[in-house]
Write a protein that holds these residues in place. Structure first.
Motif, PDB file in Angstrom:
ATOM      1  N   GLN A  80     -16.129  96.191  11.917  1.00 30.37           N
ATOM      2  CA  GLN A  80     -16.323  97.172  10.857  1.00 30.37           C
ATOM      3  C   GLN A  80     -17.642  97.904  11.096  1.00 30.37           C
ATOM      4  OE1 GLN A  80     -14.222  97.946   8.268  1.00 30.37           O
ATOM      5  NE2 GLN A  80     -12.704  96.481   9.046  1.00 30.37           N
ATOM      6  N   VAL A  81     -17.608  99.235  10.935  1.00 33.95           N
ATOM      7  CA  VAL A  81     -18.822 100.028  11.135  1.00 33.95           C
ATOM      8  C   VAL A  81     -19.035 100.945   9.941  1.00 33.95           C
ATOM      9  CG1 VAL A  81     -18.752  99.967  13.659  1.00 33.95           C
ATOM     10  CG2 VAL A  81     -17.528 101.781  12.421  1.00 33.95           C
ATOM     11  N   LEU A  82     -20.288 101.344   9.754  1.00 37.08           N
ATOM     12  CA  LEU A  82     -20.664 102.294   8.717  1.00 37.08           C
ATOM     13  C   LEU A  82     -21.034 103.624   9.355  1.00 37.08           C
ATOM     14  CD1 LEU A  82     -22.901  99.998   6.471  1.00 37.08           C
ATOM     15  CD2 LEU A  82     -20.502 100.633   6.105  1.00 37.08           C
ATOM     16  N   LYS A  83     -20.958 104.660   8.585  1.00 41.89           N
ATOM     17  CA  LYS A  83     -21.321 105.987   9.074  1.00 41.89           C
ATOM     18  C   LYS A  83     -22.787 105.991   9.496  1.00 41.89           C
ATOM     19  CE  LYS A  83     -21.103 110.854   7.655  1.00 41.89           C
ATOM     20  NZ  LYS A  83     -20.691 111.780   6.561  1.00 41.89           N
ATOM     21  N   GLY A  84     -23.050 106.491  10.689  1.00 42.67           N
ATOM     22  CA  GLY A  84     -24.404 106.521  11.209  1.00 42.67           C
ATOM     23  C   GLY A  84     -24.781 105.296  12.010  1.00 42.67           C
ATOM     24  N   THR A 101     -18.004 108.096  10.751  1.00 39.93           N
ATOM     25  CA  THR A 101     -17.472 107.737   9.439  1.00 39.93           C
ATOM     26  C   THR A 101     -17.413 106.213   9.384  1.00 39.93           C
ATOM     27  OG1 THR A 101     -15.708 108.171   7.833  1.00 39.93           O
ATOM     28  CG2 THR A 101     -15.030 107.720  10.102  1.00 39.93           C
ATOM     29  N   SER A 102     -17.106 105.689   8.223  1.00 39.19           N
ATOM     30  CA  SER A 102     -16.987 104.232   8.101  1.00 39.19           C
ATOM     31  C   SER A 102     -15.541 103.805   8.310  1.00 39.19           C
ATOM     32  CB  SER A 102     -17.471 103.784   6.719  1.00 39.19           C
ATOM     33  OG  SER A 102     -16.720 104.403   5.685  1.00 39.19           O
ATOM     34  N   GLY A 103     -15.376 102.577   8.806  1.00 43.73           N
ATOM     35  CA  GLY A 103     -14.028 102.074   9.047  1.00 43.73           C
ATOM     36  C   GLY A 103     -14.034 100.955  10.069  1.00 43.73           C
ATOM     37  N   ARG A 104     -12.876 100.731  10.678  1.00 36.36           N
ATOM     38  CA  ARG A 104     -12.702  99.643  11.643  1.00 36.36           C
ATOM     39  C   ARG A 104     -12.552 100.203  13.045  1.00 36.36           C
ATOM     40  NH1 ARG A 104      -8.763  96.557  14.282  1.00 36.36           N
ATOM     41  NH2 ARG A 104      -7.198  98.148  13.792  1.00 36.36           N
ATOM     42  N   ILE A 125     -12.240 104.927  15.653  1.00 35.71           N
ATOM     43  CA  ILE A 125     -12.528 104.325  14.345  1.00 35.71           C
ATOM     44  C   ILE A 125     -11.417 104.712  13.378  1.00 35.71           C
ATOM     45  CG2 ILE A 125     -14.152 104.228  12.405  1.00 35.71           C
ATOM     46  CD1 ILE A 125     -16.360 105.042  14.373  1.00 35.71           C
ATOM     47  N   GLU A 126     -10.782 103.728  12.789  1.00 40.38           N
ATOM     48  CA  GLU A 126      -9.795 103.990  11.742  1.00 40.38           C
ATOM     49  C   GLU A 126     -10.556 104.208  10.440  1.00 40.38           C
ATOM     50  OE1 GLU A 126      -7.267 100.589  11.844  1.00 40.38           O
ATOM     51  OE2 GLU A 126      -6.039 101.365  13.503  1.00 40.38           O
ATOM     52  N   ALA A 127     -10.587 105.439   9.990  1.00 33.49           N
ATOM     53  CA  ALA A 127     -11.414 105.798   8.838  1.00 33.49           C
ATOM     54  C   ALA A 127     -10.888 105.155   7.558  1.00 33.49           C
ATOM     55  CB  ALA A 127     -11.454 107.315   8.681  1.00 33.49           C
ATOM     56  N   ASP A 128     -11.801 104.538   6.787  1.00 33.47           N
ATOM     57  CA  ASP A 128     -11.388 103.907   5.527  1.00 33.47           C
ATOM     58  C   ASP A 128     -11.454 104.874   4.348  1.00 33.47           C
ATOM     59  OD1 ASP A 128     -14.115 104.132   4.944  1.00 33.47           O
ATOM     60  OD2 ASP A 128     -14.528 101.997   5.266  1.00 33.47           O
ATOM     61  N   GLY A 129     -11.947 106.114   4.597  1.00 35.51           N
ATOM     62  CA  GLY A 129     -12.004 107.120   3.547  1.00 35.51           C
ATOM     63  C   GLY A 129     -13.209 107.009   2.630  1.00 35.51           C
ATOM     64  N   ARG A 130     -14.008 105.957   2.764  1.00 34.43           N
ATOM     65  CA  ARG A 130     -15.175 105.785   1.889  1.00 34.43           C
ATOM     66  C   ARG A 130     -16.410 106.522   2.411  1.00 34.43           C
ATOM     67  NH1 ARG A 130     -14.809  99.225   0.796  1.00 34.43           N
ATOM     68  NH2 ARG A 130     -12.626  99.179   0.099  1.00 34.43           N
ATOM     69  N   HIS A 301     -34.234 112.781   6.689  1.00 32.69           N
ATOM     70  CA  HIS A 301     -33.300 111.903   5.982  1.00 32.69           C
ATOM     71  C   HIS A 301     -32.792 110.731   6.825  1.00 32.69           C
ATOM     72  CE1 HIS A 301     -33.155 114.863   2.744  1.00 32.69           C
ATOM     73  NE2 HIS A 301     -33.010 115.789   3.674  1.00 32.69           N
ATOM     74  N   GLY A 302     -33.232 110.629   8.062  1.00 29.80           N
ATOM     75  CA  GLY A 302     -32.792 109.514   8.907  1.00 29.80           C
ATOM     76  C   GLY A 302     -31.337 109.558   9.294  1.00 29.80           C
ATOM     77  N   GLU A 303     -30.758 110.756   9.389  1.00 29.33           N
ATOM     78  CA  GLU A 303     -29.345 110.896   9.704  1.00 29.33           C
ATOM     79  C   GLU A 303     -29.142 111.285  11.162  1.00 29.33           C
ATOM     80  OE1 GLU A 303     -28.039 112.562   5.275  1.00 29.33           O
ATOM     81  OE2 GLU A 303     -27.536 113.711   7.079  1.00 29.33           O
ATOM     82  N   PRO A 304     -28.492 110.449  11.955  1.00 29.34           N
ATOM     83  CA  PRO A 304     -28.143 110.883  13.311  1.00 29.34           C
ATOM     84  C   PRO A 304     -27.104 111.992  13.253  1.00 29.34           C
ATOM     85  CG  PRO A 304     -27.092 108.792  12.808  1.00 29.34           C
ATOM     86  CD  PRO A 304     -28.007 109.096  11.651  1.00 29.34           C
TER      87      PRO A 304
END
Length: 460
Positions: A80-84, A101-104, A125-130, A301-304
């Protein structure tokens, strides 16, 4: 603000058909020679704000490189990964890759970037939509060029104008520069992603320009914008006034290719960027306006760099600009634009310097600025090529003062010596020569192919 010379009166060619075909600009009284006026078709997509697109359930394929440089994945299938979140890293001077994006993580395989001819390694990455972000900690703001260069590489920052050169490497080589130029020309027809970005996010752009000039100790900063973007010019000027910034907002000549790097440098500084020279050699650093915005998001903002604005236009029912995650499937984007008919194909980038979509299931890369669904009204079928009539019109419009007719003849003969003597490497592939050729010769495409062959020969 530097004063730019007005266009000279245009002397029409003898044939009315040729008069409709092109309008060459002569060298006298111009800051740079050549160029053409084009119907810009920008009103198709620049009338509405930047939109977001839902990604839940999509398979986002984040490239681990662009075909020239790759990094190694640091995630595995099932994770599982988070955006960024960091998903790929390599050598100290390599560009890191991040989850957009976040997902698996579903797999690590290969896919086609929309604007590349060859597949590259990607993390699926399978996006979880969150769209859940990593925890973004306050950034220890880089205080010098070396720190900022390394930070930019770790944030995955590259030039978003098309060339895709790593921003960190450009910053590392900027020590001798005394002028920072920001390219907001967006001179290609149809493309409006930078226009909307300047209208809607001018405050971040100006703040990033001020920050970068302080870090690099560059006193003069100029942003060049074509006058067909009055709202963008007004927004940038308002941001300058609100902050007391010393950034200068400059109007560029309204002719193509005003956004080419040699043309931009000439227009905004008066300095000449000779073939083979880097901007730093004439004391100039050049960034695209979208790249500068991404730098601001990273520093403040620390955003890649995990998303970009893409123009959807052409023969579609819902044109506009959308901010999408890097690795977004092109078919999903086209579905959102609702094409009327795709039989004529899809153009990636503008009609002059862009190319046909590399693969029907390609994904958006960091340098994919625009998708144009072609139709006969907007992209009339090109007549068959004839013979060169040596009219010299290609020479008149070439902004690099080359001899396209000699280059074309040499490319047909595969004459490497002549191609080098006539400075093929100086061609910026703007396509102005092809656009005005009354014999419909594929000049730009021939030069692009010849460059590849020369490069392949040099590697052998």
């Amino acid at each position: 603000m530097p004063q730019l010379a007005p266009p000279l009166p245009y002397s029409s060619p003898a044939s009315p058909w040729l008069q409709r075909l092109f309008k060459p600009f002569r060298r006298t009284g111009q800051r740079w020679r050549g160029g053409i006026k084009l119907a810009d078709h920008k009103a198709l997509s620049n009338q509405t704000p930047i939109q977001q697109i839902a990604v839940k359930g999509l398979r986002i394929a984040v490239p681990l490189g662009d075909g020239r440089r790759q990094v190694e994945p640091c995630v595995v299938a099932g994770q599982q990964v988070l955006k960024g979140e960091l998903i790929g890293r390599g050598e100290p001077m390599s560009l890191w890759a991040h989850a957009s994006t976040s997902g698996r993580v579903a797999a690590i395989e290969r896919a086609y970037p929309a604007d590349r001819d060859q597949p590259v390694p990607v993390v699926i990455i399978e996006a979880d939509g969150r769209d859940r972000w990593i925890e973004r900690q306050p950034v220890n703001t880089p205080q010098n060029a070396a720190e900022l260069a390394q930070f930019s590489l770790q944030m995955g920052l590259i030039g978003l104008g098309g060339a895709g050169f790593p921003t960190g490497i450009k910053i590392a080589g900027s020590q001798q520069s005394d002028l920072l130029l920001i390219n907001g020309a967006e001179c290609e027809p149809f493309v409006t992603c930078d226009d909307r970005l300047m209208r809607e996010r001018a405050d971040t752009i100006i703040a990033a320009a001020d920050y970068l000039s302080r870090v690099l100790e560059i006193a003069q900063v100029r942003i060049g914008v074509e006058p067909n973007k009055p709202e963008a010019l007004a927004a940038l000027n308002a941001a300058v006034a609100a902050t007391g910034s010393r950034v200068q907002i400059c109007r560029l000549p309204h002719r193509y290719p005003a956004g080419g790097q040699p043309m931009l440098v000439k227009s905004l500084s008066g300095r000449t960027l000779s073939p083979g020279m880097l901007p730093a050699e004439v004391g100039v650093m050049v960034l695209n306006v979208a790249t500068l915005h991404a730098l601001g998001r990273a520093v403040f903002h620390g955003e890649p760099l995990v998303s970009r604005v893409v123009t959807l236009t052409g023969d579609v029912d819902k044109p506009g600009n959308v901010e999408v995650p890097i690795g977004m499937p092109v078919p999903a984007l086209l579905a959102a634009a609702q094409p009327r008919d795709q039989q004529r194909g899809v153009q990636v980038g503008g009609p002059m310097m862009g190319r046909e979509l590399s693969h029907p299931n390609a994904v958006i890369s960091k340098t994919s600025s625009c998708l144009i669904v072609r139709c006969d009204d907007l992209f009339p079928p090109r007549p068959p090529a004839g013979d060169c009539i040596r009219c010299n019109r290609c020479v008149d419009v070439c902004p690099m003062a080359l001899q396209p007719l000699k280059l074309y003849a040499a490319s047909q003969r595969a004459d490497r010596i002549t191609l080098q003597q006539e400075q093929l490497a100086a061609c910026i592939e703007c396509g102005a020569c092809s656009h005005v050729c009354p014999s419909n010769l594929p000049l730009r495409d021939s030069f692009r192919d010849a460059k590849r062959e020369l490069l392949a020969g040099a590697r052998q």
